[in-house]
Design a protein around this motif. Sequence first.
Motif, short mmCIF file in Angstrom:
data_model
loop_
_atom_site.label_atom_id
_atom_site.label_comp_id
_atom_site.label_asym_id
_atom_site.label_seq_id
_atom_site.Cartn_x
_atom_site.Cartn_y
_atom_site.Cartn_z
N ALA A 28 8.94 -13.66 -12.14
CA ALA A 28 9.42 -12.27 -12.23
C ALA A 28 9.42 -11.57 -10.89
O ALA A 28 9.79 -10.40 -10.80
CB ALA A 28 8.54 -11.48 -13.21
N HIS A 29 9.02 -12.28 -9.83
CA HIS A 29 8.92 -11.68 -8.49
C HIS A 29 8.07 -10.42 -8.55
O HIS A 29 8.39 -9.39 -7.98
CB HIS A 29 10.30 -11.34 -7.92
CG HIS A 29 11.20 -12.53 -7.77
ND1 HIS A 29 10.99 -13.51 -6.81
CD2 HIS A 29 12.30 -12.91 -8.47
CE1 HIS A 29 11.94 -14.44 -6.92
NE2 HIS A 29 12.73 -14.11 -7.94
N THR A 30 6.96 -10.53 -9.27
CA THR A 30 6.08 -9.38 -9.48
C THR A 30 4.65 -9.77 -9.11
O THR A 30 4.12 -10.77 -9.61
CB THR A 30 6.11 -8.92 -10.95
OG1 THR A 30 7.44 -8.59 -11.29
CG2 THR A 30 5.22 -7.71 -11.16
N GLY A 31 4.03 -8.98 -8.25
CA GLY A 31 2.63 -9.19 -7.89
C GLY A 31 1.78 -8.06 -8.39
O GLY A 31 2.29 -6.97 -8.70
N SER A 32 0.46 -8.28 -8.49
CA SER A 32 -0.44 -7.25 -9.00
C SER A 32 -1.41 -6.85 -7.91
O SER A 32 -1.68 -7.60 -6.97
CB SER A 32 -1.19 -7.76 -10.23
OG SER A 32 -1.93 -8.93 -9.92
N TRP A 33 -1.98 -5.66 -8.05
CA TRP A 33 -2.94 -5.15 -7.08
C TRP A 33 -3.92 -4.21 -7.76
O TRP A 33 -3.68 -3.73 -8.86
CB TRP A 33 -2.24 -4.42 -5.91
CG TRP A 33 -1.26 -3.35 -6.36
CD1 TRP A 33 0.06 -3.49 -6.52
CD2 TRP A 33 -1.58 -2.00 -6.72
NE1 TRP A 33 0.64 -2.33 -6.97
CE2 TRP A 33 -0.36 -1.37 -7.09
CE3 TRP A 33 -2.75 -1.25 -6.78
CZ2 TRP A 33 -0.30 -0.05 -7.49
CZ3 TRP A 33 -2.69 0.08 -7.17
CH2 TRP A 33 -1.45 0.66 -7.53
N ALA A 34 -5.04 -3.97 -7.07
CA ALA A 34 -6.04 -3.00 -7.52
C ALA A 34 -6.44 -2.17 -6.30
O ALA A 34 -6.56 -2.69 -5.19
CB ALA A 34 -7.25 -3.69 -8.12
N PHE A 35 -6.68 -0.88 -6.52
CA PHE A 35 -6.89 0.04 -5.40
C PHE A 35 -7.94 1.07 -5.80
O PHE A 35 -7.95 1.57 -6.92
CB PHE A 35 -5.55 0.74 -5.10
CG PHE A 35 -5.60 1.70 -3.94
CD1 PHE A 35 -5.37 1.24 -2.65
CD2 PHE A 35 -5.86 3.05 -4.16
CE1 PHE A 35 -5.40 2.15 -1.59
CE2 PHE A 35 -5.90 3.93 -3.10
CZ PHE A 35 -5.66 3.49 -1.81
N ASP A 36 -8.87 1.37 -4.86
CA ASP A 36 -9.83 2.45 -5.08
C ASP A 36 -9.94 3.26 -3.80
O ASP A 36 -9.13 3.10 -2.88
CB ASP A 36 -11.18 1.91 -5.55
CG ASP A 36 -11.84 0.99 -4.52
OD1 ASP A 36 -11.34 0.96 -3.37
OD2 ASP A 36 -12.80 0.30 -4.87
N ALA A 37 -10.95 4.09 -3.73
CA ALA A 37 -11.09 4.98 -2.58
C ALA A 37 -11.23 4.22 -1.27
O ALA A 37 -10.83 4.71 -0.20
CB ALA A 37 -12.29 5.91 -2.78
N ALA A 38 -11.77 3.01 -1.33
CA ALA A 38 -11.98 2.24 -0.10
C ALA A 38 -10.73 1.51 0.35
O ALA A 38 -10.63 1.05 1.48
CB ALA A 38 -13.11 1.23 -0.31
N GLY A 39 -9.76 1.38 -0.56
CA GLY A 39 -8.53 0.67 -0.22
C GLY A 39 -8.20 -0.35 -1.28
O GLY A 39 -8.64 -0.26 -2.43
N PHE A 40 -7.43 -1.39 -0.89
CA PHE A 40 -7.02 -2.41 -1.85
C PHE A 40 -8.19 -3.36 -2.11
O PHE A 40 -8.79 -3.91 -1.19
CB PHE A 40 -5.83 -3.20 -1.31
CG PHE A 40 -4.53 -2.42 -1.34
CD1 PHE A 40 -3.85 -2.24 -2.52
CD2 PHE A 40 -4.02 -1.87 -0.17
CE1 PHE A 40 -2.66 -1.52 -2.56
CE2 PHE A 40 -2.84 -1.16 -0.20
CZ PHE A 40 -2.15 -0.97 -1.39
N LYS A 41 -8.50 -3.57 -3.39
CA LYS A 41 -9.56 -4.50 -3.79
C LYS A 41 -8.97 -5.85 -4.17
O LYS A 41 -9.67 -6.87 -4.12
CB LYS A 41 -10.31 -3.93 -5.00
CG LYS A 41 -11.05 -2.64 -4.71
CD LYS A 41 -11.62 -2.03 -5.99
CE LYS A 41 -12.56 -3.02 -6.68
NZ LYS A 41 -13.16 -2.43 -7.90
N HIS A 42 -7.68 -5.84 -4.53
CA HIS A 42 -7.09 -7.08 -5.03
C HIS A 42 -5.59 -7.10 -4.73
O HIS A 42 -4.90 -6.10 -4.89
CB HIS A 42 -7.31 -7.19 -6.54
CG HIS A 42 -6.42 -8.22 -7.20
ND1 HIS A 42 -6.59 -9.58 -7.03
CD2 HIS A 42 -5.35 -8.05 -8.03
CE1 HIS A 42 -5.65 -10.21 -7.72
NE2 HIS A 42 -4.89 -9.31 -8.34
N TRP A 43 -5.12 -8.27 -4.25
CA TRP A 43 -3.68 -8.57 -4.12
C TRP A 43 -3.47 -9.94 -4.72
O TRP A 43 -4.15 -10.90 -4.37
CB TRP A 43 -3.26 -8.60 -2.64
CG TRP A 43 -2.68 -7.29 -2.16
CD1 TRP A 43 -3.05 -6.04 -2.49
CD2 TRP A 43 -1.60 -7.15 -1.24
NE1 TRP A 43 -2.31 -5.09 -1.86
CE2 TRP A 43 -1.38 -5.76 -1.06
CE3 TRP A 43 -0.80 -8.05 -0.54
CZ2 TRP A 43 -0.41 -5.26 -0.22
CZ3 TRP A 43 0.18 -7.54 0.30
CH2 TRP A 43 0.38 -6.15 0.46
#
Length: 602
Positions: A28-43
């Motif tokens: 699907a040419h789709t990636g996931s991410w997670a983000f908090d106050a410190a920045g990106f936690k997951h790519w």
Amino acid sequence: MVDATHISSLEAQLQATLFYLAEGERLAHTGSWAFDAAGFKHWSSELFAIHGLDPAGQAPSIPEYMALVHPEDREFVAQAIEKMRTDHHGFDFTKRIVRPDGTIRHVRCVGVPAAHGEGEGEEFVGTGIDVTEQEHLTAALRKSEVELRQILDLAPQIIGVLGPGRERLYANRVALAYYGVTLEEWRQRSFGPEVHPDDFDRVKALVDRSVATPAAYELEMRLRKGDGTYRWFLVRYNPLRDDQGQLIRWYLACTDIDDRKRIEDRMRNETIALREDLDRASMFEEIVGSSPALQRVLAQVAKVAQTDATVLIVGETGTGKELLARAVHKRSRRASGAFIRVNCAAIPPSLVASELFGHEKGAFTGAVQRRLGRFEAADGGTIFLDEVAELPPEAQVALLRVLQEREIERVGSSHSIPVDVRVLAASNRDIEAAVEHGTFREDLYYRLNVFPIRMPPLRERVEDIPILAEYLVDRYAKQLGKSIRNIAKHTLQLLQAYDWPGNVRELQNVIERAIVLVEGETFAIDDSWLTSKRSKTTNGNARPVTTLANGEKELIEAALKESEGRISGPRGAAAKLGIPRQTLEWKIRALKIDKRAFKMGT
């Protein structure tokens, strides 16, 4: 004790889930991410691949992430991140990134607050979708749409798009300029006020039929312009259906045909006028003669023909005033335009305005459709008003306005129509005397009498009689299939000795009658034909009734006396005077003549 087999099974399921998730993201040419106050936690791995980075690396910091964003998009991305942190709301935007190899990709970012977010700041999760191909397609479609709109705006037609229920969706620039409205105003309008009232019922019937059974059709109608005027259009409707056959659009194109319709109307009127001319036996086809009196007239024609000056031709009946008017027209700059002849004495007074200026549908009883008048038919050419002194007073006022303003109004309309017409007029009456008696407007006389030409009677150009006789004998002999080689000398002397009160028209009639009777190759006429005419002319107790030139009332009374009070019929007074019955009735009333006094036994 923990069951190792169960743990291994769970780990295997987890690995399988992660595998399927990664494959789904890749496809699907789709990636996931997670983000908090410190920045990106997951790519996710696919997100690294989308950005052209090594999947084994760490999730980028905010500065590293911003360095990947296209320079022109960095400001709005930074604002989106700040708004996300401040409002704690989801977001959805598309940005451009620049990969390390320099290629540019479009990435759609969708994020929402995480339900389990706790601690120093709320956590967000979301996806990054590579939409480069979709963006390219959208840009191409948008470019095509812009080009299509430009083409439609440049097309010299009114173009519109309607929904399946005839709701208005789009109109090109030409349409909006014609109606004088904005696109939004056009969408709110209905077609009723835009269609000419005379065309509305016909158009509505076709529209209703097309709604019931959608099919392509075309019709001619008049559409109202922003300034209130109307023009004729050829309107074509075409339906568009989807793959299931459902109607989804109506496309319409309106082509301006107003000039064509005007030409058609003008040609129709010219044809009517031509037929009327052909129905009347013409006096003669050319101006024949070389006498000094005639040459002076032709010299005047040569001078005035190239101007647009109004010409008033006066002279006795039968002298050839219409022929002279045609000569002025043929030698003018308007020679390629129409030459429209109007016999003012032959039109009933109640119909003069309609005949000259036209009328709208419903203007009076019997006006079942719009009709162009003779002035509109002569637009760009010449109109010849024969027997202009016979116009009733109200028509004289309207004619004066046309000469002053160069515009007309159809009967039943308040809309002025400009006309470019040269006016030639003629009369066998003494118009100056009519002005003195108050039967002809003085201001109109001065407007018509810009360049007066007097057509001399035949008795003032006796030297032309042999030439005219030869011309007319040859003409009628050919028509009857006879061979006439010469004219008897005595006949020429007789023709030149007669004073011809009916002028060339009378000469024409005498010669035509003689050609019918002549036998052999020599043309001759019976002496008694002209002798009897001369005796009547000199007899004080009898007066020939040939024209209204010398005292209308006396002539009408003489005609009534001869016909014993009969108005119509071949032996009636109207036939003797050579005018329509309606015109004679009007003149009898105007001159207060008691026609009953002339009936037998009164």
